[in-house]
Design an enzyme around this catalytic site. Sequence first.
Site, PDB file in Angstrom:
ATOM      1  N   LYS A  58       0.831  -1.211   0.000  1.00  0.00           N
ATOM      2  CA  LYS A  58       0.000   0.000   0.000  1.00  0.00           C
ATOM      3  C   LYS A  58       0.862   1.256   0.000  1.00  0.00           C
ATOM      4  O   LYS A  58       0.629   2.213  -0.751  1.00  0.00           O
ATOM      5  CB  LYS A  58      -0.932  -0.028   1.219  1.00  0.00           C
ATOM      6  CG  LYS A  58      -1.582   1.277   1.556  1.00  0.00           C
ATOM      7  CD  LYS A  58      -2.554   1.730   0.485  1.00  0.00           C
ATOM      8  CE  LYS A  58      -2.787   3.211   0.547  1.00  0.00           C
ATOM      9  NZ  LYS A  58      -4.124   3.643   0.321  1.00  0.00           N
ATOM     10  N   CYS A  67      -2.995  11.236   1.763  1.00  0.00           N
ATOM     11  CA  CYS A  67      -2.383   9.934   1.471  1.00  0.00           C
ATOM     12  C   CYS A  67      -1.017  10.088   0.827  1.00  0.00           C
ATOM     13  O   CYS A  67      -0.001   9.731   1.411  1.00  0.00           O
ATOM     14  CB  CYS A  67      -3.293   9.152   0.530  1.00  0.00           C
ATOM     15  SG  CYS A  67      -4.990   9.139   1.058  1.00  0.00           S
TER      16      CYS A  67
HETATM   17  N1  SAJ Z   1      -1.449  15.110  -8.658  1.00  0.00           N
HETATM   18  C1  SAJ Z   1      -0.589  15.818  -9.482  1.00  0.00           C
HETATM   19  N2  SAJ Z   1      -0.333  15.335 -10.729  1.00  0.00           N
HETATM   20  C2  SAJ Z   1      -0.905  14.191 -11.190  1.00  0.00           C
HETATM   21  C3  SAJ Z   1      -1.772  13.473 -10.348  1.00  0.00           C
HETATM   22  C4  SAJ Z   1      -2.035  13.946  -9.083  1.00  0.00           C
HETATM   23  O1  SAJ Z   1      -0.051  16.871  -9.104  1.00  0.00           O
HETATM   24  O2  SAJ Z   1      -0.637  13.840 -12.349  1.00  0.00           O
HETATM   25  C5  SAJ Z   1      -1.719  15.612  -7.301  1.00  0.00           C
HETATM   26  C6  SAJ Z   1      -3.190  15.961  -7.044  1.00  0.00           C
HETATM   27  O3  SAJ Z   1      -3.507  17.241  -7.514  1.00  0.00           O
HETATM   28  C7  SAJ Z   1      -3.274  15.830  -5.542  1.00  0.00           C
HETATM   29  C8  SAJ Z   1      -2.292  14.685  -5.235  1.00  0.00           C
HETATM   30  O4  SAJ Z   1      -1.461  14.580  -6.376  1.00  0.00           O
HETATM   31  O5  SAJ Z   1      -2.814  17.009  -4.907  1.00  0.00           O
HETATM   32  C9  SAJ Z   1      -2.933  13.345  -4.949  1.00  0.00           C
HETATM   33  O6  SAJ Z   1      -4.050  13.117  -5.788  1.00  0.00           O
HETATM   34  P1  SAJ Z   1      -4.396  11.691  -6.431  1.00  0.00           P
HETATM   35  O7  SAJ Z   1      -5.651  11.854  -7.204  1.00  0.00           O
HETATM   36  O8  SAJ Z   1      -3.238  11.154  -7.175  1.00  0.00           O
HETATM   37  O9  SAJ Z   1      -4.575  10.703  -5.200  1.00  0.00           O
HETATM   38  P2  SAJ Z   1      -5.428  10.731  -3.828  1.00  0.00           P
HETATM   39  O10 SAJ Z   1      -4.531  11.254  -2.749  1.00  0.00           O
HETATM   40  O11 SAJ Z   1      -6.758  11.366  -3.981  1.00  0.00           O
HETATM   41  O12 SAJ Z   1      -5.666   9.133  -3.607  1.00  0.00           O
HETATM   42  C10 SAJ Z   1      -4.543   8.264  -3.543  1.00  0.00           C
HETATM   43  C11 SAJ Z   1      -4.804   7.081  -4.503  1.00  0.00           C
HETATM   44  N3  SAJ Z   1      -3.562   6.316  -4.684  1.00  0.00           N
HETATM   45  C12 SAJ Z   1      -3.063   6.009  -5.911  1.00  0.00           C
HETATM   46  O13 SAJ Z   1      -3.589   6.371  -6.937  1.00  0.00           O
HETATM   47  C13 SAJ Z   1      -1.833   5.163  -5.946  1.00  0.00           C
HETATM   48  C14 SAJ Z   1      -5.900   6.182  -3.958  1.00  0.00           C
HETATM   49  O14 SAJ Z   1      -6.077   5.017  -4.764  1.00  0.00           O
HETATM   50  C15 SAJ Z   1      -5.585   5.755  -2.519  1.00  0.00           C
HETATM   51  O15 SAJ Z   1      -6.590   4.920  -1.961  1.00  0.00           O
HETATM   52  C16 SAJ Z   1      -5.488   7.025  -1.687  1.00  0.00           C
HETATM   53  O16 SAJ Z   1      -4.387   7.807  -2.200  1.00  0.00           O
HETATM   54  C17 SAJ Z   1      -5.262   6.621  -0.248  1.00  0.00           C
HETATM   55  O17 SAJ Z   1      -6.239   6.693   0.528  1.00  0.00           O
HETATM   56  O18 SAJ Z   1      -4.171   6.161   0.089  1.00  0.00           O
END
Ligand code: SAJ
Length: 406
Positions: free
Chosen positions: A210, A264
């Site tokens: 995870k 996360c």
């Molecule tokens: N972000 C970027 N660039 C990208 C993608 C995301 O800057 O290309 C930023 C977003 O704006 C945000 C952050 O990253 O600030 C995180 O966003 P996210 O959509 O990637 O993820 P979370 O935090 O909403 O959810 C993640 C997910 N993990 C993965 O995709 C590996 C989710 O599946 C998990 O369950 C969750 O963390 C968790 O609870 O751990």
Amino acid sequence: MARELQKIVVMGLGYIGLPTASMLATKGHTVLGVDINESAVNTINSGHIHIVEPDLDLLVRSAVNSGNLRASLTPEEADTFILAVPTPFKSEEGNAKAPDLSHIEAAAHAIAPYLRAENLVILESTSPVGTTEVVENIIRSLRPDLEGRVHTAHCPERVLPGQILRELVDNDRIIGGTTKAAMIKARTLYKTFCNGAILETDSRTAELSKLVENSFRDVNIAFANELSVICDRLGINVWETIALANRHPRVNILQPGPGVGGHCIAVDPWFIVSSAPEEARLIRTAREVNDAKPQWVIDKVRCKAARFKDPVIGCLGITFKSNIDDLRESPSMDIVKTLLDANIGTVMVCDPNVASHKVPFPLHDLKEVLKKSDILLLLVDHHEFTEIDSQIIKDKVVIDTKGVLR
Ligand code: SAJ
């Protein structure tokens, strides 16, 4: 599909616990959700929700109306106990941020008096390696009478905020038992609502898997954020560069932004760093690169603002990502707060997803911000912002951290 209806206690009714409890209840299990927040407990018992997630209100209402879901401040005896409480980090300890396991420890203490032989205890909270064994040891010390007769497993949650209900059912699920018997018991339960594959392993591997998933994403976003800074230095459009590079069949670069937020991805990699500080060099650096991005954005705004006497700085978006209302660990929020205190101009903030009572500064209408701003700082790609007419902003200084105002 295996159907073994149980009495289940879910400890923690937040973004993971509440959807999980409701899903289990709608599948016929008898579920008691437990939370320390009395107002959340009352809200849920009245069939409503205290957090924002698409369609969760419908699921909770139907679970409560069916009589299968109740909320309470205290646990009861059950067949299975699921711990879905937060695992934040403590303020900096040495050089790595140390995990704060106090909520998990408190939940383990809270359920101990209610445990019976052959119960299953599942840790769903994202946790450092070894935490499931910590839970097991707490139970062992508080209930020596049950030695070897309570099963423990780690089944990490993996759902994406905004798509929780779909991913709860469709995602593959890692089931890590501290023993084979615990793994088999947990597998039986998850098969009652999970359509994805059930992936069997031990608890320590499940814990690390995870953390690795979120670290993988953090490292890849750090790569994109570093590229954005390099491209800025070289006067090259980072969005075009990434789009071109991604046309290679084995390249898939993520998108830069104002930093990484949420509870996360900005947190979990530190659990690996604190477990293996010498070895986790890339993971630590990625965290540092992403954490440095908000300051880089602030410096950009300062630099542009210096050209004006008293510029109006319009900030678009304060949530941690697009089309949600979640402000946790939001880099955009940090940027806005710093700009409000920086005394470099008049700051006007707009976020159509955030209720004004949730923030300590005024929120403005998009039209007003677009009209009055000299400098327009786009921080979140909410769909309202991606539709802004380029003609309206053509005479403004635009700092677009998400690359949507092309
Ligand atoms: N972000 C970027 N660039 C990208 C993608 C995301 O800057 O290309 C930023 C977003 O704006 C945000 C952050 O990253 O600030 C995180 O966003 P996210 O959509 O990637 O993820 P979370 O935090 O909403 O959810 C993640 C997910 N993990 C993965 O995709 C590996 C989710 O599946 C998990 O369950 C969750 O963390 C968790 O609870 O751990």
